[in-house]
Design a protein around this motif. Sequence first.
Motif, short mmCIF file in Angstrom:
data_model
loop_
_atom_site.label_atom_id
_atom_site.label_comp_id
_atom_site.label_asym_id
_atom_site.label_seq_id
_atom_site.Cartn_x
_atom_site.Cartn_y
_atom_site.Cartn_z
N LEU A 24 21.69 32.49 19.98
CA LEU A 24 21.48 31.27 20.76
C LEU A 24 21.87 30.03 19.96
CD1 LEU A 24 18.09 31.99 22.57
CD2 LEU A 24 20.39 32.29 23.44
N ASP A 25 21.66 30.08 18.65
CA ASP A 25 22.08 28.97 17.79
C ASP A 25 23.57 28.71 17.94
OD1 ASP A 25 19.47 29.06 16.85
OD2 ASP A 25 20.00 29.82 14.86
N SER A 26 24.34 29.79 18.01
CA SER A 26 25.80 29.65 18.16
C SER A 26 26.14 28.94 19.46
CB SER A 26 26.48 31.02 18.14
OG SER A 26 26.33 31.61 16.88
N ARG A 27 25.46 29.29 20.52
CA ARG A 27 25.71 28.64 21.81
C ARG A 27 25.36 27.15 21.74
NH1 ARG A 27 26.86 30.42 26.89
NH2 ARG A 27 26.25 29.07 28.63
N LEU A 28 24.23 26.83 21.12
CA LEU A 28 23.83 25.43 20.99
C LEU A 28 24.81 24.65 20.12
CD1 LEU A 28 19.98 25.95 20.64
CD2 LEU A 28 21.16 24.81 22.55
N THR A 29 25.32 25.30 19.08
CA THR A 29 26.30 24.66 18.21
C THR A 29 27.59 24.35 18.97
OG1 THR A 29 25.37 25.72 16.25
CG2 THR A 29 27.63 24.90 16.06
N THR A 30 28.04 25.29 19.79
CA THR A 30 29.26 25.05 20.57
C THR A 30 29.04 23.94 21.60
OG1 THR A 30 28.80 26.77 22.20
CG2 THR A 30 30.12 27.41 20.29
N GLN A 31 27.79 23.66 21.94
CA GLN A 31 27.48 22.57 22.87
C GLN A 31 27.33 21.23 22.14
OE1 GLN A 31 24.04 24.10 24.99
NE2 GLN A 31 25.31 25.38 26.30
N GLY A 32 27.56 21.26 20.82
CA GLY A 32 27.57 20.02 20.05
C GLY A 32 26.30 19.69 19.29
N HIS A 33 25.34 20.58 19.30
CA HIS A 33 24.09 20.33 18.59
C HIS A 33 24.20 20.81 17.14
CE1 HIS A 33 22.27 19.30 22.39
NE2 HIS A 33 22.63 20.48 22.89
N ASP A 34 23.48 20.14 16.25
CA ASP A 34 23.34 20.62 14.87
C ASP A 34 22.12 21.52 14.85
OD1 ASP A 34 25.46 19.06 13.83
OD2 ASP A 34 24.14 17.31 13.74
N VAL A 35 22.31 22.77 14.43
CA VAL A 35 21.22 23.74 14.45
C VAL A 35 20.84 24.12 13.02
CG1 VAL A 35 20.47 26.01 15.25
CG2 VAL A 35 22.00 24.64 16.68
N VAL A 36 19.54 24.06 12.75
CA VAL A 36 18.99 24.43 11.45
C VAL A 36 18.10 25.65 11.65
CG1 VAL A 36 17.54 23.68 9.51
CG2 VAL A 36 19.01 22.01 10.71
N PRO A 37 18.47 26.81 11.10
CA PRO A 37 17.62 28.00 11.26
C PRO A 37 16.47 28.01 10.25
CG PRO A 37 19.63 28.59 10.10
CD PRO A 37 19.73 27.12 10.43
N LEU A 38 15.33 28.49 10.70
CA LEU A 38 14.18 28.68 9.81
C LEU A 38 13.54 30.02 10.14
CD1 LEU A 38 12.05 27.74 7.73
CD2 LEU A 38 10.86 26.59 9.62
N ASP A 39 13.61 30.95 9.20
CA ASP A 39 12.94 32.24 9.34
C ASP A 39 11.62 32.12 8.59
OD1 ASP A 39 14.96 33.49 10.82
OD2 ASP A 39 16.06 34.03 9.02
N VAL A 40 10.52 32.12 9.31
CA VAL A 40 9.21 31.91 8.70
C VAL A 40 8.93 32.96 7.63
CG1 VAL A 40 6.73 31.68 9.14
CG2 VAL A 40 8.37 30.85 10.83
N ARG A 41 9.47 34.16 7.79
CA ARG A 41 9.23 35.23 6.81
C ARG A 41 9.77 34.89 5.43
NH1 ARG A 41 13.23 38.31 5.34
NH2 ARG A 41 15.19 38.17 6.46
N THR A 42 10.68 33.91 5.33
CA THR A 42 11.24 33.52 4.03
C THR A 42 10.36 32.52 3.29
OG1 THR A 42 12.59 31.73 4.94
CG2 THR A 42 13.59 33.94 4.85
N LEU A 43 9.34 32.00 3.96
CA LEU A 43 8.42 31.08 3.29
C LEU A 43 7.53 31.88 2.34
CD1 LEU A 43 7.40 28.80 6.31
CD2 LEU A 43 9.05 28.30 4.48
N PRO A 44 7.13 31.28 1.23
CA PRO A 44 6.29 32.02 0.26
C PRO A 44 4.97 32.48 0.89
CG PRO A 44 7.12 29.97 -0.69
CD PRO A 44 7.45 29.94 0.77
N PRO A 45 4.69 33.77 0.78
CA PRO A 45 3.44 34.29 1.38
C PRO A 45 2.19 33.56 0.89
CG PRO A 45 4.82 36.09 0.62
CD PRO A 45 5.47 34.82 0.14
N GLU A 46 2.16 33.19 -0.40
CA GLU A 46 0.97 32.53 -0.93
C GLU A 46 0.72 31.18 -0.25
OE1 GLU A 46 4.38 31.34 -3.65
OE2 GLU A 46 3.71 33.21 -2.75
N ALA A 47 1.79 30.50 0.14
CA ALA A 47 1.63 29.21 0.82
C ALA A 47 1.00 29.41 2.20
CB ALA A 47 2.98 28.51 0.95
#
Length: 184
Positions: A24-47
Amino acid sequence: MATVLSVSGSPSPTSRTARLLRDLDSRLTTQGHDVVPLDVRTLPPEALLHADFGHPAIVEATALFEQADGIVIGTPVYKAAYSGLLKSLLDLLPQYALAGKTVLPLATGGTTAHVLAIDYALRPVLASMGPAHITPGWFVLDKHIEVRQDGDIVIEPGTREALDQVTDQFSMALSERRPLRAAA
């Protein structure tokens, strides 16, 4: 156009939810939006586990929410609710982290018994965070997302059509709200 934060609340590194969001990010990008992905699983577990509001990763994630015009929230559904990982992040964000934002909720799951999880579990939490608008969301059955050997996905045609429609509605809502936000 607009800046979109695309948040995957899946704990799995091979997540269909995250792959669907990146599509879906790709579709939004082709529509002219700047898309920033965030995968919550990559955040430090201790935080997340210790509710460390001051942890640099949480401060950075909070800033991403603040800078975005729109937020796509994707989550797998477990036991008729959004993921605990996503809940952990949402709990650490400021109360009105979605103030003035346009939000698109999406969910994936193994059974149609969980289709109402968006409206009865996720939407109330998102609404409590003050968004300007929550667009209609969509639930996708896992079996409608085929993961190919190269990691790309193929989405069942009827599901693809529905996803394109909700994504386009979200994009249109962003475009309509962006001038209002710029004037404020």
